[in-house]
Scaffold this motif. Structure first.
Motif, short mmCIF file in Angstrom:
data_model
loop_
_atom_site.label_atom_id
_atom_site.label_comp_id
_atom_site.label_asym_id
_atom_site.label_seq_id
_atom_site.Cartn_x
_atom_site.Cartn_y
_atom_site.Cartn_z
N VAL A 187 0.84 -1.19 0.00
CA VAL A 187 0.00 0.00 0.00
C VAL A 187 0.88 1.24 0.00
O VAL A 187 1.87 1.31 0.73
CB VAL A 187 -0.91 0.02 1.25
N VAL A 188 0.51 2.23 -0.80
CA VAL A 188 1.19 3.53 -0.81
C VAL A 188 0.21 4.59 -0.34
O VAL A 188 -0.92 4.67 -0.83
CB VAL A 188 1.70 3.89 -2.22
N VAL A 189 0.64 5.39 0.63
CA VAL A 189 -0.17 6.50 1.14
C VAL A 189 0.53 7.80 0.75
O VAL A 189 1.67 8.02 1.14
CB VAL A 189 -0.33 6.42 2.66
N ASP A 190 -0.17 8.63 0.00
CA ASP A 190 0.43 9.89 -0.47
C ASP A 190 -0.65 10.96 -0.51
O ASP A 190 -1.84 10.65 -0.57
CB ASP A 190 1.05 9.70 -1.85
N ASP A 191 -0.22 12.22 -0.51
CA ASP A 191 -1.16 13.33 -0.63
C ASP A 191 -1.20 13.90 -2.04
O ASP A 191 -1.86 14.91 -2.27
CB ASP A 191 -0.84 14.43 0.39
N LEU A 196 0.45 8.78 -6.81
CA LEU A 196 -0.32 7.55 -6.60
C LEU A 196 -0.64 6.85 -7.92
O LEU A 196 -0.69 5.62 -7.98
CB LEU A 196 -1.62 7.86 -5.84
N ALA A 197 -0.83 7.62 -8.98
CA ALA A 197 -1.09 7.01 -10.29
C ALA A 197 0.11 6.19 -10.72
O ALA A 197 -0.03 5.07 -11.24
CB ALA A 197 -1.40 8.10 -11.31
N LEU A 208 -5.15 7.86 -0.85
CA LEU A 208 -4.94 9.30 -0.88
C LEU A 208 -5.19 9.90 0.50
O LEU A 208 -6.28 9.74 1.06
CB LEU A 208 -5.89 9.93 -1.90
N LEU A 209 -4.20 10.56 1.05
CA LEU A 209 -4.36 11.27 2.31
C LEU A 209 -4.71 12.71 2.01
O LEU A 209 -3.90 13.46 1.46
CB LEU A 209 -3.08 11.19 3.15
N ASP A 210 -5.91 13.11 2.37
CA ASP A 210 -6.42 14.45 2.05
C ASP A 210 -6.70 15.19 3.36
O ASP A 210 -7.84 15.36 3.77
CB ASP A 210 -7.69 14.31 1.21
N ARG A 211 -5.63 15.64 4.01
CA ARG A 211 -5.76 16.30 5.32
C ARG A 211 -6.59 17.58 5.23
O ARG A 211 -7.31 17.92 6.17
CB ARG A 211 -4.37 16.62 5.88
N ARG A 225 -7.75 3.89 -4.30
CA ARG A 225 -8.61 2.88 -3.66
C ARG A 225 -9.50 3.50 -2.59
O ARG A 225 -10.68 3.16 -2.46
CB ARG A 225 -7.74 1.77 -3.05
N ALA A 226 -8.94 4.42 -1.78
CA ALA A 226 -9.71 5.06 -0.71
C ALA A 226 -9.03 6.36 -0.33
O ALA A 226 -7.84 6.57 -0.61
CB ALA A 226 -9.82 4.15 0.50
N THR A 227 -9.80 7.25 0.30
CA THR A 227 -9.29 8.53 0.76
C THR A 227 -9.35 8.57 2.29
O THR A 227 -10.35 8.20 2.90
CB THR A 227 -10.12 9.70 0.19
N LEU A 228 -8.25 9.04 2.89
CA LEU A 228 -8.17 9.18 4.34
C LEU A 228 -8.04 10.66 4.70
O LEU A 228 -7.40 11.42 3.97
CB LEU A 228 -6.96 8.42 4.89
#
Length: 249
Positions: A187-191, A196-197, A208-211, A225-228
């Motif tokens: 899994v890769v977590v990036d903003d 991510l593509a 996707l980390l969308d603070r 896959r999902a947004t955090l």
């Protein structure tokens, strides 16, 4: 499962670092070369603005990624000295820039409040945690040292080590080749959606980390896959993915 976390924007607050870096650098340079800290701060700000312009206008096809960045980083560090009319010049500008970056960054804790807990929970659950960043090795190691996170990681992938941009699939294929060959990519977590593509094209699950809550549900790219909203829920989400046995969609 392999979990790869971006550095700036995911683990560390780049805005906070930007505010504190110049002041810390000014203190260190004033101690070493003399001169008023406020003058060093202004010199740093001017050199930084020029550095950003050079990054944006650089011809990245002439040299490898790492050589281009090394050259620009060395010019940035020397540019600060020039603006302060310091006669001394480093025999190796690139090494001087690296040492300066590590020294300054290691004195600043720019960690997001949720970062350490998330890393600890992931590792306690048996997952391997890495940092995958566009930053140079000196930048990443210095910043992670300052944040107290370097010793909690299983590995570190940087623009230096991969000699490529994170927006290129090549970066991620090299990361995948360095991971355990008997496991799924992870899994890769990036903003950043473009990073991510590229990661998704190499087989990684893209989170996707969308603070700052920039994305609406309908604007999230299909490769995500999902947004955090933060890292608090990441360990549970990774556990779910591992239970599903699906790390390639």
């Amino acid at each position: 499962m392999n979990v790869l976390l971006d550095l700036w924007g995911v683990l560390l607050d780049s805005d906070r670092m930007q505010r504190e870096y110049g002041r810390e650098l000014a203190r260190r340079m004033a101690e070493r070369f003399g001169g008023a800290e406020d003058r060093w701060l202004r010199a740093h700000t001017a050199a930084w603005m020029e550095y950003v312009a050079r990054i944006e206008s650089a011809d990245w096809s002439r040299q490898s990624w790492s050589k281009t960045v090394d050259r620009l980083d060395g010019e940035f560090a020397v540019g600060i000295l020039e603006r302060m009319e310091v006669s001394w010049r480093p025999p190796d500008p690139v090494r001087f820039s690296m040492e300066l970056d590590r020294d300054v960054l290691s004195r600043i804790d720019a960690r997001f409040p949720d970062a350490r807990t998330a890393v600890e929970r992931l590792r306690s659950a048996g997952h391997k945690v890495y940092v995958a960043t566009q930053a140079t090795d000196a930048n990443a190691r210095g910043a992670l040292t300052g944040a107290g996170l370097l010793g909690f990681l299983d590995g570190l992938f940087t623009g230096t080590s991969q000699d490529a941009s994170k927006s290129q699939a090549e970066y991620w294929h090299r990361v995948r080749g360095a991971l355990d060959r008997g496991t799924a990519p992870g899994v890769v977590v990036d903003d950043r959606a473009d990073y991510l593509a590229a990661a998704k094209s190499a087989g990684f699950v893209a989170l996707l980390l969308d603070r700052d809550e920039i994305y609406r549900a309908e604007t999230v790219p299909s490769h995500v896959r999902a947004t955090l909203r933060n890292l608090a829920g990441l360990p549970q989400f990774v556990d779910v993915l591992e239970h599903e046995g699906n790390t390639s969609t």
